[in-house]
Design a protein around this motif. Structure first.
Motif, PDB file in Angstrom:
ATOM      1  N   UNK A  78     -72.886  12.257 -57.091  1.00  0.00           N
ATOM      2  CA  UNK A  78     -74.235  12.819 -57.194  1.00  0.00           C
ATOM      3  C   UNK A  78     -74.399  13.750 -58.392  1.00  0.00           C
ATOM      4  N   UNK A  79     -73.398  13.774 -59.279  1.00  0.00           N
ATOM      5  CA  UNK A  79     -73.386  14.784 -60.335  1.00  0.00           C
ATOM      6  C   UNK A  79     -74.567  14.647 -61.299  1.00  0.00           C
ATOM      7  N   UNK A  80     -74.940  13.436 -61.639  1.00  0.00           N
ATOM      8  CA  UNK A  80     -76.043  13.256 -62.587  1.00  0.00           C
ATOM      9  C   UNK A  80     -77.341  13.796 -62.002  1.00  0.00           C
ATOM     10  N   UNK A  81     -77.646  13.379 -60.789  1.00  0.00           N
ATOM     11  CA  UNK A  81     -78.888  13.825 -60.134  1.00  0.00           C
ATOM     12  C   UNK A  81     -78.852  15.326 -59.855  1.00  0.00           C
ATOM     13  N   UNK A  82     -77.754  15.810 -59.275  1.00  0.00           N
ATOM     14  CA  UNK A  82     -77.683  17.212 -58.875  1.00  0.00           C
ATOM     15  C   UNK A  82     -77.660  18.146 -60.087  1.00  0.00           C
ATOM     16  N   UNK A  83     -77.126  17.708 -61.204  1.00  0.00           N
ATOM     17  CA  UNK A  83     -77.076  18.546 -62.402  1.00  0.00           C
ATOM     18  C   UNK A  83     -78.474  18.906 -62.882  1.00  0.00           C
ATOM     19  N   UNK A  84     -79.393  17.964 -62.784  1.00  0.00           N
ATOM     20  CA  UNK A  84     -80.767  18.232 -63.204  1.00  0.00           C
ATOM     21  C   UNK A  84     -81.391  19.338 -62.360  1.00  0.00           C
ATOM     22  N   UNK A  85     -81.116  19.320 -61.072  1.00  0.00           N
ATOM     23  CA  UNK A  85     -81.651  20.342 -60.171  1.00  0.00           C
ATOM     24  C   UNK A  85     -81.041  21.705 -60.493  1.00  0.00           C
ATOM     25  N   UNK A  86     -79.741  21.719 -60.745  1.00  0.00           N
ATOM     26  CA  UNK A  86     -79.062  22.984 -61.026  1.00  0.00           C
ATOM     27  C   UNK A  86     -79.494  23.571 -62.369  1.00  0.00           C
ATOM     28  N   UNK A  87     -79.711  22.719 -63.355  1.00  0.00           N
ATOM     29  CA  UNK A  87     -80.195  23.209 -64.651  1.00  0.00           C
ATOM     30  C   UNK A  87     -81.558  23.863 -64.480  1.00  0.00           C
ATOM     31  N   UNK A  88     -82.427  23.263 -63.686  1.00  0.00           N
ATOM     32  CA  UNK A  88     -83.741  23.859 -63.454  1.00  0.00           C
ATOM     33  C   UNK A  88     -83.610  25.198 -62.731  1.00  0.00           C
ATOM     34  N   UNK A 108     -60.456  16.732 -65.144  1.00  0.00           N
ATOM     35  CA  UNK A 108     -60.190  15.646 -64.191  1.00  0.00           C
ATOM     36  C   UNK A 108     -60.819  15.943 -62.835  1.00  0.00           C
ATOM     37  N   UNK A 109     -61.870  16.737 -62.819  1.00  0.00           N
ATOM     38  CA  UNK A 109     -62.643  17.053 -61.632  1.00  0.00           C
ATOM     39  C   UNK A 109     -64.122  17.023 -62.019  1.00  0.00           C
ATOM     40  N   UNK A 110     -65.029  16.961 -61.034  1.00  0.00           N
ATOM     41  CA  UNK A 110     -66.459  17.017 -61.369  1.00  0.00           C
ATOM     42  C   UNK A 110     -66.806  18.280 -62.159  1.00  0.00           C
ATOM     43  N   UNK A 111     -67.842  18.192 -62.963  1.00  0.00           N
ATOM     44  CA  UNK A 111     -68.288  19.350 -63.724  1.00  0.00           C
ATOM     45  C   UNK A 111     -68.687  19.034 -65.147  1.00  0.00           C
ATOM     46  N   UNK A 112     -68.119  17.972 -65.715  1.00  0.00           N
ATOM     47  CA  UNK A 112     -68.405  17.657 -67.107  1.00  0.00           C
ATOM     48  C   UNK A 112     -69.888  17.384 -67.335  1.00  0.00           C
ATOM     49  N   UNK A 113     -70.495  16.609 -66.448  1.00  0.00           N
ATOM     50  CA  UNK A 113     -71.910  16.263 -66.619  1.00  0.00           C
ATOM     51  C   UNK A 113     -72.768  17.516 -66.571  1.00  0.00           C
ATOM     52  N   UNK A 114     -72.502  18.387 -65.611  1.00  0.00           N
ATOM     53  CA  UNK A 114     -73.282  19.616 -65.495  1.00  0.00           C
ATOM     54  C   UNK A 114     -73.092  20.494 -66.723  1.00  0.00           C
TER      55      UNK A 114
END
Length: 301
Positions: A78-88, A108-114
């Motif tokens: 869900x990183x792509x979708x959730x990153x947009x919400x967190x940026x806002x 090697x863990x989630x976070x790069x996209x955000x």
């Protein structure tokens, strides 16, 4: 995870150490909760929200230190979708801490996209450094650490993984891999086939109750693991880089090549065809000629 008494902590959480609209990349322990830093606890207690790879795991960490914070999941699905919400949310002035299940987020863990989206939005990022499995293993490896290559998790598909390892086999610095326990034996066999019998160190369950390190040639590490009914726990593997002795410098003669072949045959970890392919790639020689020479020496031995 071991017990950590919050009553023994020689500091008080300030709840004022973060700034609005900032994303904090917070490293957390890879097993032993005593490895949490004072600053990490302060940030986690101060932010408006925590973005976690698994909110259940993070809830246990926060509860251990009497921290209560709203949480939101941020994982590979869900990183792509959730990153947009967190940026806002950051744009609106929220302070957010990003954590993974263990170690440093985005490594090697989630976070790069955000992180990428936050940078693209021109918003501030603050690292809160701490534990990393790769650095933990390096510190006790006994291998040179002035330069190294972090490789992370191997590709899942066999063909892509072998091509990936072929490229990495030419690197002269130690390499660090994260490997799941259920795929470790297959991965070790592939390393032996492509890298040869290099020296390595396997760290299993690092900082935890059943912490273990197995050092030696890759064949010995594989041999030890084959004696076990099941391999459990998180695994990190550090492997020596290609040594100068694995290739012939200009001016070296057939005696040097024969010595390389003899040593490889004595190790017994590579089939003649695989050995010929590896030497052909590193020496720039014809593989058929090398294969014929290997068979000849194998017959004579």
């Amino acid at each position: 995870m071991d017990n950590v008494s919050t009553s023994l902590m020689p500091f008080a959480l300030k709840n004022d150490g973060v700034k609005p609209g900032h994303l904090y990349i917070v490293s957390t322990p890879i097993g032993n909760l005593g490895d949490i830093t004072f600053r990490a606890l302060d940030v986690l207690a101060s932010v408006d929200r925590v973005a976690a790879e698994d909110t259940r795991n993070t809830a246990r960490l926060l509860a251990r230190f009497n921290i209560q914070k709203p949480m939101v999941s941020l994982h590979e699905h869900n990183e792509v979708y959730r990153s947009q919400i967190l940026v806002e949310a950051l744009r609106q002035g929220e302070s957010i801490a990003l954590v993974s299940d263990a170690g440093t987020p985005s490594l090697s863990d989630p976070g790069f996209v955000l992180v990428r989206e936050v940078l693209a939005a021109g918003l501030p990022l603050v690292p809160v450094p701490g534990v990393s499995a790769a650095v933990t293993l390096m510190s006790v490896s006994g291998l040179p650490t002035d330069s190294f290559t972090f490789c992370g998790f191997p590709p899942k598909k066999a063909g892509r993984r072998r091509r990936w390892l072929q490229d990495l086999s030419e690197i002269r610095f130690p390499l660090i891999f994260y490997v799941s326990p259920h795929s470790l034996m297959v991965f070790l066999e592939e390393l032996l086939d492509i890298f040869g019998n290099r020296h390595g160190v396997l760290g299993r369950e690092m900082t935890k109750m059943y912490e273990e390190y197995i050092r030696g040639p890759l064949s010995e590490i594989a041999g030890e693991l084959k004696t076990r009914e099941k391999i459990r726990g998180e695994c990190s593997l550090m492997v020596a880089g290609r040594e100068d002795s694995e290739v012939c410098d200009e001016g070296e003669g057939p005696e040097d090549l024969d010595a390389l072949i003899i040593k490889a045959l004595e190790d017994g970890m590579e089939k003649p065809s695989a050995l010929a392919k590896r030497l052909a790639g590193s020496l720039g020689m014809d593989r058929k000629d090398l294969y014929a020479r290997i068979l000849e020496m194998k017959t004579d031995s």
